[in-house]
Design an enzyme around this catalytic site. Structure first.
Site, short mmCIF file in Angstrom:
data_model
loop_
_atom_site.label_atom_id
_atom_site.label_comp_id
_atom_site.label_asym_id
_atom_site.label_seq_id
_atom_site.Cartn_x
_atom_site.Cartn_y
_atom_site.Cartn_z
CG HIS A 158 -1.97 -0.94 1.33
ND1 HIS A 158 -2.16 -1.79 2.38
CD2 HIS A 158 -2.99 -1.17 0.47
CE1 HIS A 158 -3.25 -2.53 2.18
NE2 HIS A 158 -3.76 -2.18 1.02
CB CYS A 245 -2.82 -1.78 9.05
SG CYS A 245 -1.35 -1.55 8.09
#
Ligand code: CIR
Length: 254
Positions: A158, A245
């Site tokens: 990501h 996250c």
């Protein structure tokens, strides 16, 4: 408010893209997750921990499921199909606090690809987030006063594996995974080359929550005057997750 989600009993069946599968100590992962929540609670956040299940291996990574802004929350359509069953519970928790918008299939976008810097949203073009997802995000949030900039990422999962904010005017980046010139006006600290995964840090107010696994990069941060709160997230990292996250942090307004 910090929304978190319990570590699934099926955590070992997590999605993996860039890492080899190794044994995960799920009990230790739970203990580390508890420490993480403790850190956020000590910083004054109320923790809302959602339950999980054996059908949701990656549920602890709530960041991917929503982009929470002051005015609304965007429920994503995660790039990994196995993660889509995570959506309803996160949307259910957020709808108390924010108007919900959503990224519609077939386009995909993961929250881990969205780096919010004030009214500017940088959106990583990755294996999980496509151009269509970024365009949908732009259409949803431009009317709210946000500017969306697409940024190519390579070699990592990501955008926020490659770059995060570590101080009011400073980013921490792995220049092999994202080009620092995409962030004009920002001071950029580069990760130590021996620690490619070290760019994921969680800035909460003036405190930087940072993994114990990256001492050389931590040294760079501290030399730059950044105060670091170190936390061991070794088992979470084995599932390709970092400190951003595991939470959705926002100001609670009902
Ligand atoms: C996945 O591949 O979806 C999970 N195993 C890891 C997600 C990590 N999330 C994040 O970086 N925002």
């Amino acid at each position: 408010m910090a929304i978190t989600r319990a570590v699934s009993p099926a955590f070992e069946r997590c999605e993996l893209t860039h890492l080899e599968r190794v044994v995960i100590d799920v009990h230790l992962a739970r203990a580390q997750h508890l420490d993480y929540e403790g850190c956020l609670a000590a910083l004054g956040y109320e923790i809302c921990r959602l339950p999980t299940g054996p059908d949701l291996p990656d549920s602890v990574f709530v960041e991917d499921i929503a982009v929470v802004l002051d005015e609304a929350a965007v429920i994503t359509n995660p790039g990994a199909a196995s993660r889509r069953p995570e959506l309803p519970a996160v949307a259910g928790a957020l709808e108390r606090y924010r108007r919900l918008l959503s990224i519609e299939p077939p386009d995909t976008l993961d929250g881990g690809d969205v780096l919010r810097l004030g009214k500017q949203l940088f959106a990583g073009l990755s294996d999980r987030t496509g151009q269509g997802g970024i365009e949908q995000l732009r259409r949803l949030v431009e009317p709210l006063g946000y500017q969306v900039t697409g940024v190519p990422v390579r070699g990592c999962l990501h955008l926020k594996s490659a770059v995060t904010q570590v101080a009011a005017d400073t980013l921490l980046a792995n220049p092999d995974w994202v080009e620092p010139p995409f962030f004009p006006g920002w001071r950029v600290i580069e990760v130590d080359p021996s620690e490619p995964f070290a760019a994921n840090a969680l800035l909460v107010g003036e405190t930087l929550i940072y993994p114990a696994a990256y001492p050389a990069t931590r040294n760079r941060l501290e030399r730059a005057g950044i105060r670091v709160e170190v936390i061991d997230v070794s088992e979470i990292a084995k599932a390709e997750g970092g400190v951003t996250c595991c939470s959705l942090i926002f100001e609670a307004r009902e």
